[in-house]
Design a protein around this motif. Structure first.
Motif, PDB file in Angstrom:
ATOM      1  N   LEU A  93      56.159  27.414  55.467  1.00  0.00           N
ATOM      2  CA  LEU A  93      55.729  28.122  56.670  1.00  0.00           C
ATOM      3  C   LEU A  93      54.834  27.237  57.526  1.00  0.00           C
ATOM      4  CD1 LEU A  93      55.518  30.625  58.433  1.00  0.00           C
ATOM      5  CD2 LEU A  93      53.682  31.425  56.929  1.00  0.00           C
ATOM      6  N   ALA A  94      53.905  26.549  56.903  1.00  0.00           N
ATOM      7  CA  ALA A  94      53.009  25.660  57.645  1.00  0.00           C
ATOM      8  C   ALA A  94      53.810  24.549  58.321  1.00  0.00           C
ATOM      9  CB  ALA A  94      51.956  25.070  56.711  1.00  0.00           C
ATOM     10  N   ASP A  95      54.782  23.991  57.613  1.00  0.00           N
ATOM     11  CA  ASP A  95      55.631  22.947  58.200  1.00  0.00           C
ATOM     12  C   ASP A  95      56.398  23.489  59.403  1.00  0.00           C
ATOM     13  OD1 ASP A  95      54.761  21.208  56.255  1.00  0.00           O
ATOM     14  OD2 ASP A  95      56.604  21.332  55.046  1.00  0.00           O
ATOM     15  N   GLU A  96      56.917  24.690  59.272  1.00  0.00           N
ATOM     16  CA  GLU A  96      57.674  25.312  60.356  1.00  0.00           C
ATOM     17  C   GLU A  96      56.783  25.578  61.564  1.00  0.00           C
ATOM     18  OE1 GLU A  96      60.960  26.640  62.355  1.00  0.00           O
ATOM     19  OE2 GLU A  96      60.926  25.703  60.383  1.00  0.00           O
ATOM     20  N   LEU A  97      55.596  26.058  61.323  1.00  0.00           N
ATOM     21  CA  LEU A  97      54.681  26.337  62.431  1.00  0.00           C
ATOM     22  C   LEU A  97      54.245  25.057  63.133  1.00  0.00           C
ATOM     23  CD1 LEU A  97      52.478  29.187  60.925  1.00  0.00           C
ATOM     24  CD2 LEU A  97      54.240  29.387  62.685  1.00  0.00           C
ATOM     25  N   LEU A  98      54.066  23.997  62.375  1.00  0.00           N
ATOM     26  CA  LEU A  98      53.698  22.715  62.976  1.00  0.00           C
ATOM     27  C   LEU A  98      54.854  22.116  63.776  1.00  0.00           C
ATOM     28  CD1 LEU A  98      51.635  21.028  60.132  1.00  0.00           C
ATOM     29  CD2 LEU A  98      50.775  21.884  62.325  1.00  0.00           C
ATOM     30  N   ALA A  99      56.064  22.304  63.276  1.00  0.00           N
ATOM     31  CA  ALA A  99      57.239  21.735  63.934  1.00  0.00           C
ATOM     32  C   ALA A  99      57.580  22.481  65.225  1.00  0.00           C
ATOM     33  CB  ALA A  99      58.438  21.765  62.987  1.00  0.00           C
ATOM     34  N   ARG A 100      57.209  23.727  65.291  1.00  0.00           N
ATOM     35  CA  ARG A 100      57.554  24.537  66.456  1.00  0.00           C
ATOM     36  C   ARG A 100      56.346  25.338  66.909  1.00  0.00           C
ATOM     37  NH1 ARG A 100      63.611  25.535  65.945  1.00  0.00           N
ATOM     38  NH2 ARG A 100      64.125  24.286  64.144  1.00  0.00           N
ATOM     39  N   GLY A 109      64.375  35.160  54.086  1.00  0.00           N
ATOM     40  CA  GLY A 109      65.765  35.374  53.709  1.00  0.00           C
ATOM     41  C   GLY A 109      65.883  35.932  52.304  1.00  0.00           C
ATOM     42  N   ALA A 110      67.095  36.234  51.915  1.00  0.00           N
ATOM     43  CA  ALA A 110      67.369  36.843  50.611  1.00  0.00           C
ATOM     44  C   ALA A 110      66.923  35.960  49.459  1.00  0.00           C
ATOM     45  CB  ALA A 110      68.859  37.153  50.485  1.00  0.00           C
ATOM     46  N   GLN A 111      66.949  34.638  49.645  1.00  0.00           N
ATOM     47  CA  GLN A 111      66.551  33.706  48.592  1.00  0.00           C
ATOM     48  C   GLN A 111      65.092  33.294  48.697  1.00  0.00           C
ATOM     49  OE1 GLN A 111      68.703  33.096  46.138  1.00  0.00           O
ATOM     50  NE2 GLN A 111      70.041  34.492  47.237  1.00  0.00           N
ATOM     51  N   GLY A 112      64.345  33.900  49.643  1.00  0.00           N
ATOM     52  CA  GLY A 112      62.940  33.583  49.806  1.00  0.00           C
ATOM     53  C   GLY A 112      62.675  32.492  50.822  1.00  0.00           C
ATOM     54  N   GLU A 113      63.732  31.978  51.467  1.00  0.00           N
ATOM     55  CA  GLU A 113      63.540  30.921  52.444  1.00  0.00           C
ATOM     56  C   GLU A 113      62.936  31.494  53.730  1.00  0.00           C
ATOM     57  OE1 GLU A 113      67.713  32.465  53.166  1.00  0.00           O
ATOM     58  OE2 GLU A 113      66.423  32.101  51.451  1.00  0.00           O
ATOM     59  N   VAL A 114      62.257  30.645  54.489  1.00  0.00           N
ATOM     60  CA  VAL A 114      61.644  31.049  55.748  1.00  0.00           C
ATOM     61  C   VAL A 114      62.644  30.781  56.860  1.00  0.00           C
ATOM     62  CG1 VAL A 114      59.763  30.612  57.361  1.00  0.00           C
ATOM     63  CG2 VAL A 114      59.326  30.578  54.898  1.00  0.00           C
ATOM     64  N   ILE A 115      62.911  31.800  57.676  1.00  0.00           N
ATOM     65  CA  ILE A 115      63.856  31.688  58.781  1.00  0.00           C
ATOM     66  C   ILE A 115      63.097  31.967  60.070  1.00  0.00           C
ATOM     67  CG2 ILE A 115      65.964  32.615  59.809  1.00  0.00           C
ATOM     68  CD1 ILE A 115      66.649  33.651  56.939  1.00  0.00           C
ATOM     69  N   THR A 116      63.102  31.009  60.980  1.00  0.00           N
ATOM     70  CA  THR A 116      62.460  31.200  62.272  1.00  0.00           C
ATOM     71  C   THR A 116      63.416  31.960  63.180  1.00  0.00           C
ATOM     72  OG1 THR A 116      61.235  29.162  62.036  1.00  0.00           O
ATOM     73  CG2 THR A 116      61.412  30.051  64.252  1.00  0.00           C
ATOM     74  N   ILE A 117      62.875  32.926  63.905  1.00  0.00           N
ATOM     75  CA  ILE A 117      63.664  33.749  64.809  1.00  0.00           C
ATOM     76  C   ILE A 117      63.118  33.573  66.209  1.00  0.00           C
ATOM     77  CG2 ILE A 117      64.367  36.099  65.352  1.00  0.00           C
ATOM     78  CD1 ILE A 117      63.844  36.766  62.414  1.00  0.00           C
ATOM     79  N   THR A 118      64.010  33.481  67.174  1.00  0.00           N
ATOM     80  CA  THR A 118      63.585  33.382  68.565  1.00  0.00           C
ATOM     81  C   THR A 118      62.868  34.672  68.936  1.00  0.00           C
ATOM     82  OG1 THR A 118      65.539  32.052  69.027  1.00  0.00           O
ATOM     83  CG2 THR A 118      64.378  32.988  70.925  1.00  0.00           C
ATOM     84  N   PRO A 119      61.681  34.569  69.531  1.00  0.00           N
ATOM     85  CA  PRO A 119      60.955  35.783  69.918  1.00  0.00           C
ATOM     86  C   PRO A 119      61.825  36.679  70.790  1.00  0.00           C
ATOM     87  CG  PRO A 119      59.541  33.880  70.138  1.00  0.00           C
ATOM     88  CD  PRO A 119      60.917  33.361  69.843  1.00  0.00           C
ATOM     89  N   GLY A 120      61.817  37.970  70.475  1.00  0.00           N
ATOM     90  CA  GLY A 120      62.586  38.943  71.239  1.00  0.00           C
ATOM     91  C   GLY A 120      63.939  39.266  70.634  1.00  0.00           C
ATOM     92  N   THR A 121      64.392  38.506  69.634  1.00  0.00           N
ATOM     93  CA  THR A 121      65.680  38.814  69.007  1.00  0.00           C
ATOM     94  C   THR A 121      65.459  39.684  67.786  1.00  0.00           C
ATOM     95  OG1 THR A 121      65.619  36.837  67.621  1.00  0.00           O
ATOM     96  CG2 THR A 121      66.718  36.636  69.743  1.00  0.00           C
ATOM     97  N   ARG A 122      66.507  40.393  67.400  1.00  0.00           N
ATOM     98  CA  ARG A 122      66.432  41.275  66.239  1.00  0.00           C
ATOM     99  C   ARG A 122      67.208  40.664  65.069  1.00  0.00           C
ATOM    100  NH1 ARG A 122      64.552  46.268  67.437  1.00  0.00           N
ATOM    101  NH2 ARG A 122      65.620  47.325  65.758  1.00  0.00           N
TER     102      ARG A 122
END
Length: 139
Positions: A93-100, A109-122
């Motif tokens: 999560l920290a890596d993702e937040l730093l990258a974006r 996700g179902a396997q515990g992975e972190v998935i970034t979503i474009t703000p405003g999408t469902r």
């Protein structure tokens, strides 16, 4: 070498743990401690195994039976695995937040992975949990 390196024969492990070798064999059969086996099938204990044997002895001295000790050790192992997974997810999560920077919406996700979503999408899949921050950056 580390704490999991199998170094000690059963006689040495028994002496280091303050137990009889037959007790170590019984604990191996019960699955309380699982030493590594050599090609010749003899047991080799690591420093981690010795520490676990000492913990078993301390729990037994407190009056717990072997089933209670087994359950406590199992729960401790599960807790350690979960803590390691939490650290792994926090790092991702920290890596993702730093990258974006500026993107605060993500899903697990179902396997515990972190998935970034474009703000405003469902999120379309129902097996994902969506987390978001109440603060939106306006630009």
């Amino acid at each position: 070498m580390n704490e999991h390196t199998p170094l000690f024969a059963i006689a040495v492990a028994a002496e280091l743990s303050g137990m009889h070798p037959q007790t170590l064999r019984q604990y191996d059969r019960l699955g309380l401690v699982s030493p590594t086996r050599t090609v010749g099938k003899s047991r080799r204990y690591s420093m981690r195994d010795i520490a676990r044997l000492r913990e078993i002895a301390a729990l037994g001295a407190e009056g717990l039976n072997l089933e209670g000790i087994r359950r406590i050790l199992q729960l401790e192992d599960e807790t350690a695995a979960l803590r390691a997974r939490v650290k792994e997810l926090e790092s991702a999560l920290a890596d993702e937040l730093l990258a974006r920077p500026g993107r605060r919406v993500f899903a697990a996700g179902a396997q515990g992975e972190v998935i970034t979503i474009t703000p405003g999408t469902r999120v379309r899949r129902r097996n994902q949990l969506v987390l978001w921050s109440g603060h939106q950056e306006r630009g």
